[in-house]
Design a protein around this motif. Sequence first.
Motif, PDB file in Angstrom:
ATOM      1  N   GLY A 228      -6.595-110.919 -23.226  1.00 32.33           N
ATOM      2  CA  GLY A 228      -5.494-111.445 -23.997  1.00 32.33           C
ATOM      3  C   GLY A 228      -4.960-112.747 -23.443  1.00 32.33           C
ATOM      4  O   GLY A 228      -5.618-113.418 -22.652  1.00 32.33           O
ATOM      5  N   TYR A 229      -3.761-113.106 -23.915  1.00 35.12           N
ATOM      6  CA  TYR A 229      -3.031-114.256 -23.406  1.00 35.12           C
ATOM      7  C   TYR A 229      -1.687-113.779 -22.892  1.00 35.12           C
ATOM      8  O   TYR A 229      -1.062-112.913 -23.508  1.00 35.12           O
ATOM      9  CB  TYR A 229      -2.749-115.277 -24.518  1.00 35.12           C
ATOM     10  N   SER A 230      -1.221-114.319 -21.797  1.00 36.11           N
ATOM     11  CA  SER A 230       0.110-114.014 -21.296  1.00 36.11           C
ATOM     12  C   SER A 230       0.663-115.215 -20.564  1.00 36.11           C
ATOM     13  O   SER A 230      -0.078-115.889 -19.854  1.00 36.11           O
ATOM     14  CB  SER A 230       0.061-112.812 -20.340  1.00 36.11           C
TER      15      SER A 230
ATOM     16  N   ALA B  67       5.349-118.069 -29.145  1.00 33.21           N
ATOM     17  CA  ALA B  67       5.747-116.690 -29.426  1.00 33.21           C
ATOM     18  C   ALA B  67       6.127-116.515 -30.885  1.00 33.21           C
ATOM     19  O   ALA B  67       6.690-115.500 -31.269  1.00 33.21           O
ATOM     20  CB  ALA B  67       6.900-116.283 -28.517  1.00 33.21           C
ATOM     21  N   ASP B  68       5.810-117.490 -31.730  1.00 34.99           N
ATOM     22  CA  ASP B  68       6.073-117.357 -33.161  1.00 34.99           C
ATOM     23  C   ASP B  68       4.879-117.923 -33.928  1.00 34.99           C
ATOM     24  O   ASP B  68       4.085-118.700 -33.402  1.00 34.99           O
ATOM     25  CB  ASP B  68       7.367-118.069 -33.559  1.00 34.99           C
ATOM     26  N   ASP B  69       4.730-117.510 -35.181  1.00 38.25           N
ATOM     27  CA  ASP B  69       3.583-117.932 -35.970  1.00 38.25           C
ATOM     28  C   ASP B  69       3.582-119.430 -36.254  1.00 38.25           C
ATOM     29  O   ASP B  69       2.527-120.044 -36.422  1.00 38.25           O
ATOM     30  CB  ASP B  69       3.531-117.162 -37.298  1.00 38.25           C
TER      31      ASP B  69
ATOM     32  N   GLY C 175       7.579-107.138 -26.288  1.00 35.14           N
ATOM     33  CA  GLY C 175       7.624-107.107 -27.747  1.00 35.14           C
ATOM     34  C   GLY C 175       7.171-108.399 -28.388  1.00 35.14           C
ATOM     35  O   GLY C 175       6.904-108.436 -29.560  1.00 35.14           O
ATOM     36  N   TYR C 176       7.051-109.463 -27.605  1.00 37.69           N
ATOM     37  CA  TYR C 176       6.546-110.703 -28.167  1.00 37.69           C
ATOM     38  C   TYR C 176       5.032-110.618 -28.288  1.00 37.69           C
ATOM     39  O   TYR C 176       4.365-110.003 -27.465  1.00 37.69           O
ATOM     40  CB  TYR C 176       6.846-111.886 -27.231  1.00 37.69           C
ATOM     41  N   SER C 177       4.481-111.268 -29.325  1.00 41.37           N
ATOM     42  CA  SER C 177       3.050-111.487 -29.307  1.00 41.37           C
ATOM     43  C   SER C 177       2.836-112.969 -29.036  1.00 41.37           C
ATOM     44  O   SER C 177       3.528-113.821 -29.583  1.00 41.37           O
ATOM     45  CB  SER C 177       2.423-111.024 -30.602  1.00 41.37           C
ATOM     46  N   ILE C 178       1.910-113.250 -28.163  1.00 43.13           N
ATOM     47  CA  ILE C 178       1.695-114.614 -27.696  1.00 43.13           C
ATOM     48  C   ILE C 178       0.396-115.138 -28.287  1.00 43.13           C
ATOM     49  O   ILE C 178      -0.609-114.435 -28.309  1.00 43.13           O
ATOM     50  CB  ILE C 178       1.595-114.654 -26.157  1.00 43.13           C
ATOM     51  N   ARG C 179       0.400-116.357 -28.774  1.00 41.59           N
ATOM     52  CA  ARG C 179      -0.858-116.956 -29.196  1.00 41.59           C
ATOM     53  C   ARG C 179      -0.892-118.407 -28.750  1.00 41.59           C
ATOM     54  O   ARG C 179       0.144-119.014 -28.512  1.00 41.59           O
ATOM     55  CB  ARG C 179      -1.050-116.858 -30.710  1.00 41.59           C
TER      56      ARG C 179
END
Length: 94
Positions: A52-54, A19-21, A87-91
């Motif tokens: 997407g990813y979740s 959840a962070d770069d 609000g998180y972006s997931i990668r």
Amino acid sequence: MSCDHQNFEAKVSVGRLAADDAGTKIVGFSADITVKCRDCELPFEFIGLPMGYSPLQPMCSVDGTEARMPLKPRGEVMPMERENLVGYSIRRVD
Ligand SMILES: [Zn+2]
């Protein structure tokens, strides 16, 4: 002669979701699945999954050919089960 798709090849790749770069805040894991016809090599598209990813629900790639299934080590409690991830972006990080 057209292929009637009788033989298949499936691949599964398991990765971590951050959840962070920097890739240090791991919030889950994902088993990414692709399937193709072994005879004509046509990729198969997954049906009914959002893109997407979740860490919370199965999703797929933009072209639909990769299903992304969230999973976790048995018995462990993942951050997404304790925190509100809105609000998180997931990668994915490998
Ligand atoms: Zn085929």
